[in-house]
Every structure is written in structure tokens, then in C-alpha cells.
Design a protein around this motif. Structure first.
Motif, mmCIF file in Angstrom:
data_model
loop_
_atom_site.group_PDB
_atom_site.id
_atom_site.type_symbol
_atom_site.label_atom_id
_atom_site.label_comp_id
_atom_site.label_asym_id
_atom_site.label_seq_id
_atom_site.Cartn_x
_atom_site.Cartn_y
_atom_site.Cartn_z
ATOM 1 N N UNK A 19 0.828 -1.211 0.000
ATOM 2 C CA UNK A 19 0.000 0.000 0.000
ATOM 3 C C UNK A 19 0.865 1.265 0.000
ATOM 4 N N UNK A 20 1.971 1.237 0.717
ATOM 5 C CA UNK A 20 2.878 2.393 0.709
ATOM 6 C C UNK A 20 3.389 2.658 -0.705
ATOM 7 N N UNK A 21 3.682 1.593 -1.444
ATOM 8 C CA UNK A 21 4.131 1.757 -2.828
ATOM 9 C C UNK A 21 3.025 2.307 -3.711
ATOM 10 N N UNK A 22 1.779 1.892 -3.471
ATOM 11 C CA UNK A 22 0.642 2.435 -4.219
ATOM 12 C C UNK A 22 0.516 3.933 -3.957
ATOM 13 N N UNK A 23 0.559 4.321 -2.692
ATOM 14 C CA UNK A 23 0.452 5.738 -2.320
ATOM 15 C C UNK A 23 1.602 6.532 -2.923
ATOM 16 N N UNK A 24 2.802 6.001 -2.807
ATOM 17 C CA UNK A 24 3.979 6.696 -3.337
ATOM 18 C C UNK A 24 3.892 6.857 -4.849
ATOM 19 N N UNK A 25 3.514 5.798 -5.562
ATOM 20 C CA UNK A 25 3.407 5.877 -7.020
ATOM 21 C C UNK A 25 2.357 6.900 -7.433
ATOM 22 N N UNK A 26 1.244 6.932 -6.718
ATOM 23 C CA UNK A 26 0.205 7.911 -7.014
ATOM 24 C C UNK A 26 0.688 9.335 -6.803
ATOM 25 N N UNK A 27 1.350 9.571 -5.691
ATOM 26 C CA UNK A 27 1.865 10.914 -5.396
ATOM 27 C C UNK A 27 2.927 11.335 -6.407
ATOM 28 N N UNK A 28 3.821 10.418 -6.749
ATOM 29 C CA UNK A 28 4.865 10.721 -7.731
ATOM 30 C C UNK A 28 4.263 11.032 -9.096
ATOM 31 N N UNK A 29 3.211 10.314 -9.468
ATOM 32 C CA UNK A 29 2.576 10.550 -10.768
ATOM 33 C C UNK A 29 1.902 11.919 -10.830
ATOM 34 N N UNK A 30 1.598 12.470 -9.666
ATOM 35 C CA UNK A 30 1.015 13.819 -9.592
ATOM 36 C C UNK A 30 2.072 14.906 -9.463
ATOM 37 N N UNK A 31 3.330 14.501 -9.506
ATOM 38 C CA UNK A 31 4.422 15.468 -9.451
ATOM 39 C C UNK A 31 4.947 15.775 -8.064
#
Length: 125
Positions: A19-31
Motif C-alpha cells: 500500500x505504501x508503494x501504491x500511495x507513493x506511485x500515485x503521489x509521484x505521478x502527480x508530481x
């Protein structure tokens, strides 16, 4: 400019790490910039071989269900430039060494993570 995100992991739960990786990937994709600090037994999440995590759902099962796999998420987070850190004490606790970690992962202490976070919120998963 959006605020950076700081995520810390502390146990050997595969579910929390995924889940941490999901959150991180989402945040990174938003810049957003993202820092993940893995302490204790959670350092397994940032090792090349994450089999030291508990209650793992296999990447094959996730792929069959149309869910992003642990491997794919972690590779995406690395490629998107997350700052990945593992606790030096966690390495000692688990018997892992720096050469067992994924590329770009640095070995640091909690003080370094807290200095970088400053007074910003820390998401503990």
C-alpha cells in the motif's frame, strides 16, 4: 508547488509495504516528491528479495486479478525518482546488507529522515 510526501514503514507486513508503494506511485505521478523510510523489519520491502515480508500475495496472483504487483510498483517508484531509505538499525536487525538492497536505496538513520521531513506530516504505514 505541492508539498513533499514522507512515508515510513516499521514492520514486516507485505500489505502495508504494498500500500505504501501504491500511495507513493500515485503521489509521484502527480508530481510530488516522495521519501520512503523503511525501519525495523520493513527494510525487506526495499531489498531485491522481499520474501522476508509476512503474508505475501504473489505477483502472479496480483497480475491475474488486474492489481499492480509489488515488483511493478516498486520499479515504478524507483523510476519516478522516490527517495528510498532504509534504517541502518533495521539492516542489523534483519541481517541484510547494503548490497542486498534495490538500486537507489540509501542506508540512513531516523534522524536523517526526520531532518528531511522537518515539520511536514509523516504518513506511517
Amino acid at each position: 508547488m505541492t508539498a513533499p510526501m514522507f512515508i515510513t514503514l516499521a514492520d514486516d507486513s507485505w500489505q502495508r509495504a504494498h500500500y505504501a508503494l501504491i500511495v507513493a506511485a500515485g503521489a509521484l505521478s502527480l508530481g510530488r516528491t516522495v521519501t520512503i523510510f523503511a525501519g525495523g523489519r520493513s527494510v525487506h520491502a526495499l531489498a531485491k528479495d522481499w520474501s522476508g515480508l509476512k503474508n505475501i500475495t504473489s505477483d502472479a496472483e496480483l497480475d491475474n486479478r488486474g492489481v499492480a504487483s509489488f515488483r511493478d510498483l516498486r520499479e515504478a517508484v524507483i523510476e519516478l525518482g522516490a527517495n528510498l531509505m532504509v534504517c541502518e538499525t533495521g539492516l542489523a536487525l534483519t541481517g541484510l546488507t547494503p548490497d542486498t538492497l534495490c538500486k537507489t536505496v540509501s542506508v540512513r538513520g531516523i534522524v536523517t529522515f526526520l531532518e528531511q521531513a522537518g515539520d511536514r506530516p509523516i504518513l506511517a504505514l
